[in-house]
Design a protein around this motif. Structure first.
Motif, mmCIF file in Angstrom:
data_model
loop_
_atom_site.group_PDB
_atom_site.id
_atom_site.type_symbol
_atom_site.label_atom_id
_atom_site.label_comp_id
_atom_site.label_asym_id
_atom_site.label_seq_id
_atom_site.Cartn_x
_atom_site.Cartn_y
_atom_site.Cartn_z
ATOM 1 N N LEU A 35 32.300 40.204 47.991
ATOM 2 C CA LEU A 35 32.253 39.367 46.799
ATOM 3 C C LEU A 35 33.528 38.555 46.596
ATOM 4 O O LEU A 35 33.501 37.512 45.949
ATOM 5 C CB LEU A 35 31.979 40.221 45.555
ATOM 6 N N TRP A 36 34.650 39.044 47.111
ATOM 7 C CA TRP A 36 35.894 38.276 47.109
ATOM 8 C C TRP A 36 36.090 37.640 48.475
ATOM 9 O O TRP A 36 35.529 38.118 49.467
ATOM 10 C CB TRP A 36 37.086 39.169 46.774
ATOM 11 N N ARG A 56 42.176 36.103 48.413
ATOM 12 C CA ARG A 56 41.679 36.951 47.323
ATOM 13 C C ARG A 56 42.586 36.862 46.100
ATOM 14 O O ARG A 56 42.106 36.852 44.957
ATOM 15 C CB ARG A 56 41.542 38.404 47.789
ATOM 16 N N ALA A 57 43.891 36.802 46.334
ATOM 17 C CA ALA A 57 44.818 36.695 45.210
ATOM 18 C C ALA A 57 44.615 35.388 44.448
ATOM 19 O O ALA A 57 44.632 35.368 43.208
ATOM 20 C CB ALA A 57 46.261 36.798 45.715
ATOM 21 N N ILE A 58 44.423 34.293 45.180
ATOM 22 C CA ILE A 58 44.188 33.011 44.521
ATOM 23 C C ILE A 58 42.843 33.025 43.802
ATOM 24 O O ILE A 58 42.703 32.514 42.678
ATOM 25 C CB ILE A 58 44.258 31.856 45.535
ATOM 26 N N ALA A 59 41.826 33.617 44.429
ATOM 27 C CA ALA A 59 40.514 33.706 43.778
ATOM 28 C C ALA A 59 40.606 34.490 42.481
ATOM 29 O O ALA A 59 40.032 34.092 41.451
ATOM 30 C CB ALA A 59 39.504 34.354 44.721
ATOM 31 N N ARG A 60 41.332 35.594 42.494
ATOM 32 C CA ARG A 60 41.502 36.373 41.265
ATOM 33 C C ARG A 60 42.299 35.577 40.231
ATOM 34 O O ARG A 60 42.025 35.651 39.022
ATOM 35 C CB ARG A 60 42.188 37.703 41.575
ATOM 36 N N SER A 61 43.288 34.822 40.687
ATOM 37 C CA SER A 61 44.098 34.026 39.769
ATOM 38 C C SER A 61 43.258 32.983 39.050
ATOM 39 O O SER A 61 43.360 32.819 37.823
ATOM 40 C CB SER A 61 45.236 33.337 40.534
ATOM 41 N N VAL A 62 42.413 32.261 39.796
ATOM 42 C CA VAL A 62 41.626 31.203 39.152
ATOM 43 C C VAL A 62 40.523 31.789 38.284
ATOM 44 O O VAL A 62 40.162 31.207 37.253
ATOM 45 C CB VAL A 62 41.067 30.203 40.187
ATOM 46 N N CYS A 63 39.993 32.946 38.672
ATOM 47 C CA CYS A 63 39.001 33.607 37.809
ATOM 48 C C CYS A 63 39.651 34.064 36.509
ATOM 49 O O CYS A 63 39.067 33.917 35.426
ATOM 50 C CB CYS A 63 38.380 34.800 38.532
ATOM 51 N N ALA A 64 40.848 34.626 36.603
ATOM 52 C CA ALA A 64 41.550 35.064 35.399
ATOM 53 C C ALA A 64 41.892 33.886 34.510
ATOM 54 O O ALA A 64 41.797 33.969 33.269
ATOM 55 C CB ALA A 64 42.822 35.825 35.789
ATOM 56 N N GLU A 65 42.279 32.758 35.127
ATOM 57 C CA GLU A 65 42.577 31.551 34.339
ATOM 58 C C GLU A 65 41.325 31.068 33.616
ATOM 59 O O GLU A 65 41.377 30.678 32.443
ATOM 60 C CB GLU A 65 43.129 30.460 35.262
ATOM 61 N N MET A 66 40.196 31.105 34.303
ATOM 62 C CA MET A 66 38.933 30.716 33.671
ATOM 63 C C MET A 66 38.562 31.698 32.563
ATOM 64 O O MET A 66 38.093 31.310 31.486
ATOM 65 C CB MET A 66 37.828 30.688 34.736
ATOM 66 N N HIS A 67 38.798 32.963 32.821
ATOM 67 C CA HIS A 67 38.408 34.021 31.889
ATOM 68 C C HIS A 67 39.168 33.918 30.570
ATOM 69 O O HIS A 67 38.595 34.167 29.503
ATOM 70 C CB HIS A 67 38.680 35.369 32.557
ATOM 71 N N SER A 68 40.430 33.553 30.641
ATOM 72 C CA SER A 68 41.270 33.582 29.438
ATOM 73 C C SER A 68 41.597 32.199 28.890
ATOM 74 O O SER A 68 42.117 32.092 27.780
ATOM 75 C CB SER A 68 42.579 34.324 29.729
ATOM 76 N N ILE A 85 32.842 35.571 43.962
ATOM 77 C CA ILE A 85 32.965 35.715 42.511
ATOM 78 C C ILE A 85 33.570 34.462 41.885
ATOM 79 O O ILE A 85 33.213 34.079 40.755
ATOM 80 C CB ILE A 85 33.819 36.962 42.177
ATOM 81 N N ALA A 86 34.464 33.802 42.592
ATOM 82 C CA ALA A 86 35.079 32.584 42.051
ATOM 83 C C ALA A 86 34.015 31.548 41.708
ATOM 84 O O ALA A 86 34.100 30.869 40.671
ATOM 85 C CB ALA A 86 36.080 32.017 43.046
#
Length: 210
Positions: A84-85, A92-104, A161-162
Motif C-alpha cells: 500500500l506504500w 515511503r517517507a515522502i508518501a507519508r509526508s504528503v499524506c500527513a500534509e493532506m490530512h492536517s 495510499i498517497a
C-alpha cells in the motif's frame, strides 16, 4: 479476517473515500456500513460505532480503528503483500509526508470546495488562500510524479495510499473546474480512470438516485 468499514455518503464524504480506497488496495474482504450525513440522527448513529462521532471507522477482529490515516496504516501493516506504500524507504517517507500534509492541512480548500461528486460548476471567485492550496497541491503532485512516478501514472508509479488521499482533491478540482497545469490535469484523469474510484463514483450516482 472480518472487516467492516463504516462510512458516510459516497457523494460527499472525502475521508470515507480515502479509507475505502485504501481498503480496496489491500485486497481484503470486507463489508461496508453507510450512514447518511447531515441527517437529524447522523451523529447518534455514528456514535454507536465511533468514539469521535465521525466516519470512517474500520471494525476489525481486534477492535475498532478510526481516522482515515490510521486505517490506512493498519491496512498497510496487516496486508504487507499488497504494498500500500511505495517501494523504497525514501519514497515511503515522502508518501507519508504528503499524506500527513493532506490530512492536517489545506483547510481553505476543504472549506470552500467541499467534495461533491455530483458538482460540475466553477466558483464565481476563488479566494487567495484556496488558490495557494491549489498551487501547493499541484507542486506536490509534480514532485512526486517527477521523482517517483516513472513506473506508472500514479504519484509514486504504482497506486498507493498517497493516491487514496489525494483522490478527493481530484474530485474537487474537476467538480469546481479548477484550471490546472497539463501535468496536474493528467493526474486528475488518472484518478478518474482508476477502477476502484470508478466503482465508488458509480455507487455515489446510485446513492443520489435513491
Amino acid at each position: 479476517m472480518a472487516l467492516t468499514l463504516v462510512i458516510g455518503d459516497k457523494n460527499l464524504s472525502s475521508w470515507s473515500l480515502r479509507a475505502w480506497l485504501s481498503l480496496e488496495l489491500s485486497g481484503a474482504s470486507y463489508s461496508e456500513q453507510l450512514i447518511r450525513l447531515d441527517q437529524p440522527d447522523t451523529r447518534q448513529l455514528i456514535l454507536e460505532h465511533s468514539p469521535t462521532g465521525k466516519v470512517p471507522l474500520l471494525k476489525t477482529a481486534e477492535g475498532a480503528v478510526w481516522d482515515s490515516l490510521a486505517i490506512s496504516e493498519y491496512l498497510a501493516e496487516t496486508f504487507p503483500e499488497a504494498h500500500l506504500w511505495p517501494f523504497g524507504a525514501y519514497a515511503r517517507a515522502i508518501a507519508r509526508s504528503v499524506c500527513a500534509e493532506m490530512h492536517s492541512g489545506f483547510v481553505p480548500l476543504r472549506t470552500i470546495m467541499p467534495m461533491n461528486l455530483a458538482r460540475d460548476q466553477a466558483l464565481p471567485q476563488v479566494p487567495a488562500d484556496v488558490l495557494a492550496d491549489i498551487e501547493r497541491i499541484s507542486a506536490i503532485w509534480a514532485r512526486c510524479r517527477q521523482e517517483f512516478g516513472q513506473d506508472g501514472p500514479f504519484l509514486f508509479g504504482h497506486v498507493s495510499i498517497a493516491d487514496a488521499f489525494f483522490a478527493p482533491v481530484a474530485v474537487r478540482f474537476r467538480g469546481y473546474r479548477v484550471a490546472l497545469s497539463a501535468e496536474a490535469a493528467a493526474y486528475v484523469e488518472t484518478i478518474y480512470q482508476w477502477p476502484a474510484f470508478q466503482r465508488w463514483q458509480q455507487a455515489a450516482r446510485e446513492e443520489q438516485a435513491t
